[in-house]
Design a protein around this motif. Sequence first.
Motif, PDB file in Angstrom:
ATOM      1  N   SER A   1       0.850  -1.182   0.000  1.00 30.54           N
ATOM      2  CA  SER A   1       0.000   0.000   0.000  1.00 30.54           C
ATOM      3  C   SER A   1       0.887   1.234   0.000  1.00 30.54           C
ATOM      4  O   SER A   1       1.850   1.320   0.778  1.00 30.54           O
ATOM      5  CB  SER A   1      -0.930   0.013   1.214  1.00 30.54           C
ATOM      6  N   TYR A   2       0.553   2.206  -0.841  1.00 30.09           N
ATOM      7  CA  TYR A   2       1.386   3.387  -1.024  1.00 30.09           C
ATOM      8  C   TYR A   2       0.517   4.624  -0.978  1.00 30.09           C
ATOM      9  O   TYR A   2      -0.716   4.562  -0.933  1.00 30.09           O
ATOM     10  CB  TYR A   2       2.117   3.326  -2.377  1.00 30.09           C
ATOM     11  N   GLY A   3       1.206   5.758  -1.003  1.00 32.63           N
ATOM     12  CA  GLY A   3       0.554   7.031  -1.167  1.00 32.63           C
ATOM     13  C   GLY A   3       0.647   7.500  -2.604  1.00 32.63           C
ATOM     14  O   GLY A   3       1.187   6.802  -3.470  1.00 32.63           O
ATOM     15  N   PRO A   4       0.130   8.660  -2.923  1.00 32.81           N
ATOM     16  CA  PRO A   4       0.218   9.172  -4.296  1.00 32.81           C
ATOM     17  C   PRO A   4       1.668   9.219  -4.763  1.00 32.81           C
ATOM     18  O   PRO A   4       2.578   9.578  -4.025  1.00 32.81           O
ATOM     19  CB  PRO A   4      -0.403  10.556  -4.183  1.00 32.81           C
ATOM     20  N   GLY A   5       1.894   8.839  -6.014  1.00 36.97           N
ATOM     21  CA  GLY A   5       3.234   8.795  -6.585  1.00 36.97           C
ATOM     22  C   GLY A   5       4.046   7.631  -6.083  1.00 36.97           C
ATOM     23  O   GLY A   5       5.268   7.642  -6.177  1.00 36.97           O
ATOM     24  N   TRP A   6       3.389   6.612  -5.560  1.00 36.91           N
ATOM     25  CA  TRP A   6       4.044   5.421  -5.015  1.00 36.91           C
ATOM     26  C   TRP A   6       5.024   5.770  -3.900  1.00 36.91           C
ATOM     27  O   TRP A   6       6.104   5.222  -3.782  1.00 36.91           O
ATOM     28  CB  TRP A   6       4.752   4.613  -6.108  1.00 36.91           C
ATOM     29  N   ASN A   7       4.595   6.698  -3.065  1.00 35.58           N
ATOM     30  CA  ASN A   7       5.424   7.178  -1.967  1.00 35.58           C
ATOM     31  C   ASN A   7       4.991   6.466  -0.686  1.00 35.58           C
ATOM     32  O   ASN A   7       3.862   6.587  -0.248  1.00 35.58           O
ATOM     33  CB  ASN A   7       5.275   8.695  -1.832  1.00 35.58           C
ATOM     34  N   ARG A   8       5.911   5.740  -0.074  1.00 34.86           N
ATOM     35  CA  ARG A   8       5.586   5.013   1.148  1.00 34.86           C
ATOM     36  C   ARG A   8       5.542   5.908   2.367  1.00 34.86           C
ATOM     37  O   ARG A   8       4.996   5.535   3.398  1.00 34.86           O
ATOM     38  CB  ARG A   8       6.608   3.903   1.395  1.00 34.86           C
TER      39      ARG A   8
ATOM     40  N   THR B   1     -13.989   4.836   2.666  1.00 29.26           N
ATOM     41  CA  THR B   1     -14.871   3.886   2.000  1.00 29.26           C
ATOM     42  C   THR B   1     -14.356   3.542   0.626  1.00 29.26           C
ATOM     43  O   THR B   1     -14.351   2.386   0.212  1.00 29.26           O
ATOM     44  CB  THR B   1     -16.288   4.475   1.910  1.00 29.26           C
ATOM     45  N   LEU B   2     -13.908   4.551  -0.156  1.00 32.45           N
ATOM     46  CA  LEU B   2     -13.372   4.302  -1.485  1.00 32.45           C
ATOM     47  C   LEU B   2     -11.891   4.019  -1.356  1.00 32.45           C
ATOM     48  O   LEU B   2     -11.131   4.846  -0.838  1.00 32.45           O
ATOM     49  CB  LEU B   2     -13.636   5.517  -2.391  1.00 32.45           C
ATOM     50  N   ARG B   3     -11.465   2.869  -1.847  1.00 35.62           N
ATOM     51  CA  ARG B   3     -10.077   2.492  -1.749  1.00 35.62           C
ATOM     52  C   ARG B   3      -9.240   3.320  -2.708  1.00 35.62           C
ATOM     53  O   ARG B   3      -9.649   3.648  -3.817  1.00 35.62           O
ATOM     54  CB  ARG B   3      -9.911   0.997  -2.057  1.00 35.62           C
ATOM     55  N   SER B   4      -8.051   3.624  -2.293  1.00 37.50           N
ATOM     56  CA  SER B   4      -7.150   4.467  -3.081  1.00 37.50           C
ATOM     57  C   SER B   4      -6.539   3.657  -4.220  1.00 37.50           C
ATOM     58  O   SER B   4      -6.307   2.444  -4.088  1.00 37.50           O
ATOM     59  CB  SER B   4      -6.045   5.011  -2.170  1.00 37.50           C
ATOM     60  N   PRO B   5      -6.262   4.285  -5.382  1.00 39.42           N
ATOM     61  CA  PRO B   5      -5.580   3.568  -6.478  1.00 39.42           C
ATOM     62  C   PRO B   5      -4.148   3.198  -6.145  1.00 39.42           C
ATOM     63  O   PRO B   5      -3.491   2.507  -6.928  1.00 39.42           O
ATOM     64  CB  PRO B   5      -5.657   4.551  -7.646  1.00 39.42           C
ATOM     65  N   TRP B   6      -3.651   3.643  -4.996  1.00 30.05           N
ATOM     66  CA  TRP B   6      -2.277   3.338  -4.591  1.00 30.05           C
ATOM     67  C   TRP B   6      -2.231   2.190  -3.584  1.00 30.05           C
ATOM     68  O   TRP B   6      -1.158   1.877  -3.068  1.00 30.05           O
ATOM     69  CB  TRP B   6      -1.634   4.596  -3.978  1.00 30.05           C
ATOM     70  N   GLN B   7      -3.388   1.579  -3.306  1.00 28.09           N
ATOM     71  CA  GLN B   7      -3.441   0.470  -2.358  1.00 28.09           C
ATOM     72  C   GLN B   7      -3.801  -0.824  -3.094  1.00 28.09           C
ATOM     73  O   GLN B   7      -4.699  -0.844  -3.934  1.00 28.09           O
ATOM     74  CB  GLN B   7      -4.487   0.731  -1.268  1.00 28.09           C
ATOM     75  N   TYR B   8      -3.105  -1.861  -2.718  1.00 24.99           N
ATOM     76  CA  TYR B   8      -3.344  -3.157  -3.361  1.00 24.99           C
ATOM     77  C   TYR B   8      -4.647  -3.760  -2.829  1.00 24.99           C
ATOM     78  O   TYR B   8      -4.907  -3.733  -1.629  1.00 24.99           O
ATOM     79  CB  TYR B   8      -2.184  -4.114  -3.098  1.00 24.99           C
TER      80      TYR B   8
ATOM     81  N   ASP C   1      -0.542  12.405 -14.015  1.00 23.38           N
ATOM     82  CA  ASP C   1       0.278  13.378 -13.287  1.00 23.38           C
ATOM     83  C   ASP C   1       0.993  12.739 -12.105  1.00 23.38           C
ATOM     84  O   ASP C   1       2.086  13.172 -11.720  1.00 23.38           O
ATOM     85  CB  ASP C   1      -0.607  14.534 -12.799  1.00 23.38           C
ATOM     86  N   SER C   2       0.368  11.725 -11.518  1.00 23.27           N
ATOM     87  CA  SER C   2       0.959  11.080 -10.335  1.00 23.27           C
ATOM     88  C   SER C   2       1.823   9.888 -10.707  1.00 23.27           C
ATOM     89  O   SER C   2       2.232   9.137  -9.825  1.00 23.27           O
ATOM     90  CB  SER C   2      -0.154  10.624  -9.383  1.00 23.27           C
ATOM     91  N   THR C   3       2.087   9.712 -11.985  1.00 25.09           N
ATOM     92  CA  THR C   3       2.925   8.601 -12.480  1.00 25.09           C
ATOM     93  C   THR C   3       2.410   7.272 -11.963  1.00 25.09           C
ATOM     94  O   THR C   3       3.085   6.484 -11.314  1.00 25.09           O
ATOM     95  CB  THR C   3       4.386   8.796 -12.052  1.00 25.09           C
ATOM     96  N   TRP C   4       1.136   7.008 -12.248  1.00 21.00           N
ATOM     97  CA  TRP C   4       0.522   5.738 -11.815  1.00 21.00           C
ATOM     98  C   TRP C   4       1.155   4.567 -12.562  1.00 21.00           C
ATOM     99  O   TRP C   4       1.240   3.476 -12.043  1.00 21.00           O
ATOM    100  CB  TRP C   4      -0.992   5.807 -12.055  1.00 21.00           C
ATOM    101  N   LEU C   5       1.560   4.774 -13.800  1.00 20.08           N
ATOM    102  CA  LEU C   5       2.282   3.752 -14.558  1.00 20.08           C
ATOM    103  C   LEU C   5       3.765   4.092 -14.527  1.00 20.08           C
ATOM    104  O   LEU C   5       4.153   5.213 -14.860  1.00 20.08           O
ATOM    105  CB  LEU C   5       1.785   3.703 -16.011  1.00 20.08           C
TER     106      LEU C   5
END
Length: 1605
Positions: free
Chosen positions: A1217-1224, A1233-1240, A1283-1287
């Motif tokens: 599980s990470y924060g935006p920009g894959w920042n731990r 309630t809504l899971r973040s796109p940075w969490q597995y 913008d958050s470099t999700w890929l």
Amino acid sequence: MSGKLTSVPFKYGISEDEIVVLSCPEYQEGFDGSCYEFVVIQRTFLSAQSWCERGGGHLAFILNDETQQFLQKHLQPEKDWWLGLAPASVNLTLDSAAEGPLSWLDGSDVSYSNWLNDPAPGAHCAHILRNSGFQWEATDSCSQELHFICQFGSVRSIACADHNATLQCGSGEVIEIDDSFYGRKTVHYCRTSSGSSATSTQEECSWIDVIDSVTEDCHGLQACQITADVASFGEPCPGLGSYLSVEYHCKDVTSKCLFYNYFKENTSHELFLFRMSPNSIQMQPINIPDSSSASFSFPSLGADVLSPDMPVDVRKNPYSWREGGNITGAMGSLSLTREDGSVITVENLSEEIQIFLPRLEEGQVNSTILDLGNYSTLMIDVPSPDVTLVLKMEPSEDIHFLVLLGYQDYPNDKQYVAKTKMPHQGNSREERYTWVLGLSDLIGRVGVHYVVLMPIVEPGVKSINVTVTVTSIAAQCKYWDETKSTWKEDGCRVGPLTTPLVTQCLCNHLTFFGSSFFVMPNLVDVSRTAELFATFSDNPVVVCFVGAIFIAYLLVVVWARRKDIQDVAKVKVTVLEDNDPLAEYRYMLNVSTGHRRGASTSSQVTVTLLGTEGESEPHHLTDPDKPVFERGAVDTFLLTTPFSLGELQSIRLWHDNSGGHPAWYINKVVVEDLETGQKWHFLCNSWLAIDMGECVLDKVFTVATEMDLKKFSNLFFMKTAKDFRDGHIWFSVISRPPTSTFTCVQRVSCCFSLLLCTMLTNIMFWGIPTNPSEQTMDLGHIEFTWQQVMIGIQSSIIMFPVNLLIVSIFRNTRPRDKPGKSKPEVSNQGKTGRVSPSQPPSPQRDKELTPDTVTKDIKRIAQSLSKAMKSPIPRLELEMMPGQVTDINTLLNLVEEIIRQQNRSGGDQYLYRQLCHVEKELSLLGPGRFPNPDRYRRAVQQVQCMKGLLESHHSSSKSSDGNSSSKKQGGLPWWFVFIGWILVLATSGVSGYFTMMYGLTYGKDRSISWLISMVVSFFESLFITQPLKVLGFATFFALVLKKVDQEDYGYPKFEGDLRKPVQAARRDSTCSFYQPPPPSDIERMKNNMIKEQKVFALIKEILTYMGFMWMLLLVAYGQRDPNAFFLTQHIRQSFSHGISESMTHRDVFTWANTSLLRNLFGVYPGFITDGNSKLVGNARLRQVRVQKNSCGVAHSMRQAVPDCNAPYSWEVEDMGSYGPGWNRSVSVNTSKTLRSPWQYQTQASLRAQPIWGSVVLYRGGGFVVELGPDSQNASSTLQYLFDSTWLDMFTRAVFVEFTVYNANVNLFCIVTLMLETAAVGAFQFRSDLQSVRLYQSTGGLHSFVMASEVIYFLFILYYMYVQGKLMKQQRWAYFKTKQNMLELAIILLSWSALSVFIKRALLGNRDMEYYQNHKDQFASFHETAIADAILGYLIAFLVLLATVKLWHLLRLNPKLHMITATLQRAWTDISGFLVVMTVMFLAYSIASNLMYGWKLYSYRTILDSALTMVSLQLGIFNYEEVLDYNPVLGAFLIGSCIIFMTFVVLNLFISVILVAFSQEQIHHKQIESKFLLNLNNIFILSQVCNMSVVSEVKEHIEGHKANIL
């Protein structure tokens, strides 16, 4: 301060030795003084606690190991369960905090625990973890939805604000309050949200003591409810809210309160005592918790009547009553006593006590629908002068109208008994439209009353279209006068709330009360016939149904009359053609053919009787005028012998196995000696067939003993068969015995009368009040209750006597004697079987009569006498040489000598008749026909002398026989049949007329309901009542009476003079059927039959397979739609725009923003592309990543390459599980309630499945983001991800998942667009689309496909039955046959396909339900798509195996058989070559992969290399790519492969097959010619046999006709 309190009384009182057990509701489990409810719905922690609090409980506490073990027995281990654990620091009391991070909700310490892991400091709640052995797990995520356990204590009750706290004790106990407060002591009870802070509101919270207020209202009661009313108690804790807590215990009061039974006049009565406060008595009804008990409601009583703390004594039926009371309802008594036991007198009250007395038994309700616009009239029969008439009216609209009551005449405005205007004043609509006519209104008149409804029409209104349903009730309210021991009515009256189920009595005193309820049948006004039939168009149900019954009756009568005519032709005694003309001793044979399938026979049957005095000649049992030995038939034959056979010992039957169905199942044979009346029974119950039973055609049956006849099996089945054929009024219409005088037309008429009479009684008693708790049975659009079934049963019982009378008349009436025929004469083959006297022989017979004929007749007489003698006689004269003429005088001397020696007396009458016959023949011949006239005269003298010896005895026997032959026939006179027909016509006409009248009165809806009840009654009578009656009587006769029915039905009576000779032809002894078939012929017939059965079994198997294959193909293609290909192709092409072979991260986002969003959100909102496919839920993006530094870098390159990221595999997948920009470093809020796109998110939480890509198999979990409901949200989401470099470099695959539904073709399409990379930095596009049909009900062919599926599984059940029989016969050898394994595989695959089909339907329903409840989220249909794909694979393999089965079915084809035999012959050599080929093929595949796998696409894997080698053998090969890469090495590889694989190995392989084929050709020609010859012989033999039998029978008949002529 007192709260708003409500007390509820309960019956209590226990015996001295009774143990008090905690009583929990049926949905709860009791343990250690508490009730536990296991709630299977899922809620958050706060919502679960609120759910428990609404019932007065809390989440469960586990305080010891015993409670833990108890809960484990009722928990489901695969589910999570909330417990009542919360942080201890938020306790609002001043006590010290409990040790540990968690405590129970009431603040108590956790002294017992079962933690899986010690609770973390930040844990806020706990639950029982699934699949952990029921251990506890602490968590900080209290918003997740889990199952939970509620605990309801017996000593504590909690109620939140504006809710009720329930206090309850067991039987014989009362409440004692220990403590009670209102406010808050802990934050965990009655929490509204998690946002409330304990610390901020702690200073504002407090609690107040309310023990006095609660004690005042609940102390001493068995149960009560207390409302936590803020207005009464105030608000001690305004920040968090208050709750009411009550602690109490239950006190045993057995010494004061009793429950006992006592007996008086053989009747058990119960007395209940319990205590109530005066306020409680006047606030609520007093009743016993029993639906059949009385209920009392008191008005306001003054202080002069009641004093505080007064016990209430409730008594039910403690005394008997006189029969004159006619009490049919419930009884009840209530008395008030003081503490010292003295009775408080309650009488002459100003307000009446309301008493409800329910009916003990349900009765019918008489409801009639009247048209208010036609001044409709209702007839009511008042049964008694002291009843109250209650008319309950229910108009279709609220309207004013007048109701007039008249006595024995129609009332009007001037002449009437009573009159009222509706509606009345009242609190409810029922009271306003109820008219109670008391004794003063009816003035004691008994009989028919007329009720007329007249509308009150306002000015300007021309017509009124209103109907009124009128229900009439007659009731009484009485009380028991203990002084005079009688029932009286003073001070009591019937109230307007009286219903068919309960009587309302209003009385001004207390005593024992009872009610009477009179059942008044519905009456029909005959004068309203024209008026009722005028409403036919509105209610045609009953009239049309009755008319249809009349029409059906006429049609069935026509059929029945034809059947009676056919049965008359069957009723005859067949005089056998081959009876000896000189044989005068008669035996009657009654041969019964069984009812089994195929029991009838077409063979020629022969019989021989064996007795103590000799045996008869073989006799051919046949009748040229009617078919014999049909299934279930009884054929009667007259067989004659020269003399008595004595006591019969056995009977021998055989047949020649001829005709199309030669097998014969013989049930029994009854032989009757017509001279003595003695009967012998032969219980055969055997097959005479070469392929069934014992496989015999000739069998001897011994006579049945008395013990054999009285066996249960024989008596039971004989009685059951007889009663079903003759006793069951419905079944006997079809299976009536032909000899019965009760004709088929009469039976149909009795059924018709019974049906109409049952309909009348049914409709008369229609209207029993419906019990609301009664379960309704639903059959499609038809609903019925057990109440309607009981109406049907009662109607059948009522109509039984009428039906019995009509049936008895028809059954017992004697047939009418035809005038003018005192002694009917019929030929020996006449249909009645009556014997005619001797007639002068015809001229043809005269010409055939010669002296040799007379000599042969005399010789037969001598032979018969020699057989009857117990000592042999000289037979020299009888055994002359061939060609030598026998002297007639010598034969007559021999006969005379035998007569004189034996001095015959028993058989001389038959000998006398034979001598008379010889004398007649001699007189016809005359002396001119004899060579020597002296011999003729001497022969006549000898015959007359022998007649003189027998004359005296013959005359005496004739006189005795004449006296004994006159018997009187019993039964009713013949003219009674007219009485039966009059009863049938009368009952049918009257029943049909009144049934139609009732139907028109009831209205359409009620008529339909009645019709359902009538149909249930009909089928109940047809299939239940009468079959049970038949089986019951049969069992009774077989077990108790054990009486053998000697006068069984089905045997026609032999009428006429038994002493008159029977004309018969002389037997042709050369016929083959007079000799039993020899064993060699039987063996030959068996072999031919086996061959025929095999051929026909094969034909049957092929036809069955064709039907099976047809159904399978219909099912297979019914599950697939050709439109699925076009749908998937269209979607694939639409989303493939902008895709290149190598895409960077930026290219992926560019494609997503352009092509993906443009097609995903089309022109029409909610639809994709061109608007034909609906987007189901939202689309989502999912990526899978690998961990950082997931692979090792070579030591020399570590300075240049800092890290290494391996290709995707399940072992190196990143699941963090990470924060935006894959920042731990950024903290993750897990409570969102809504899971973040940075969490597995796991595969289970996403409801996904693993999916194959071009490179590897990907797990179903990943990092997920939903695109939203529209293009704008999706575009902003994609921009945020970009913008958050999700890929990034760790991304290995990106999935775009969504589901669409195309209503045009009724298909769902589950779409997965994949962009995957093999760690080289470039993405490759791949799509996976699966079409599924979830809604099977749309489409015109759905019913046809469903029928095909049902028929297909009927085939499967048939094949299971066949294979089960084979498995039972062959046992373990069954599994050694390839064909059996093929059949077994088809059966297993079929049931597997059915289970997957059901699983797919369940998954589809689950996914659609999820979509309906979460339309703004992604709806996953992946599991449903996988089930559909598996179903498709199973069906495909089924079609494959079923097609392979065709090879076995065509095994008789010579070419296919030769191919199979060739492969079997060459299998040893073929298997060796296959091993060599496999080794060489594998070697070249591995070598090509090693040489070209790193360069050429066709060889990238071993599997691809193997496929390329196969293509090389087939000539489909790309030579250029191999030669371009390495010309020398490539040429060597290709050349050697072609030489060794194609030229050498394959040619040798083919040579082996050709050699085996040539050998098999030589062997196969012999087998083929032999098989075809055998097959041809089977059909030729069967045809020849049939033709020979037919020709033989024809010759025999023609010869018989010639003899007669």
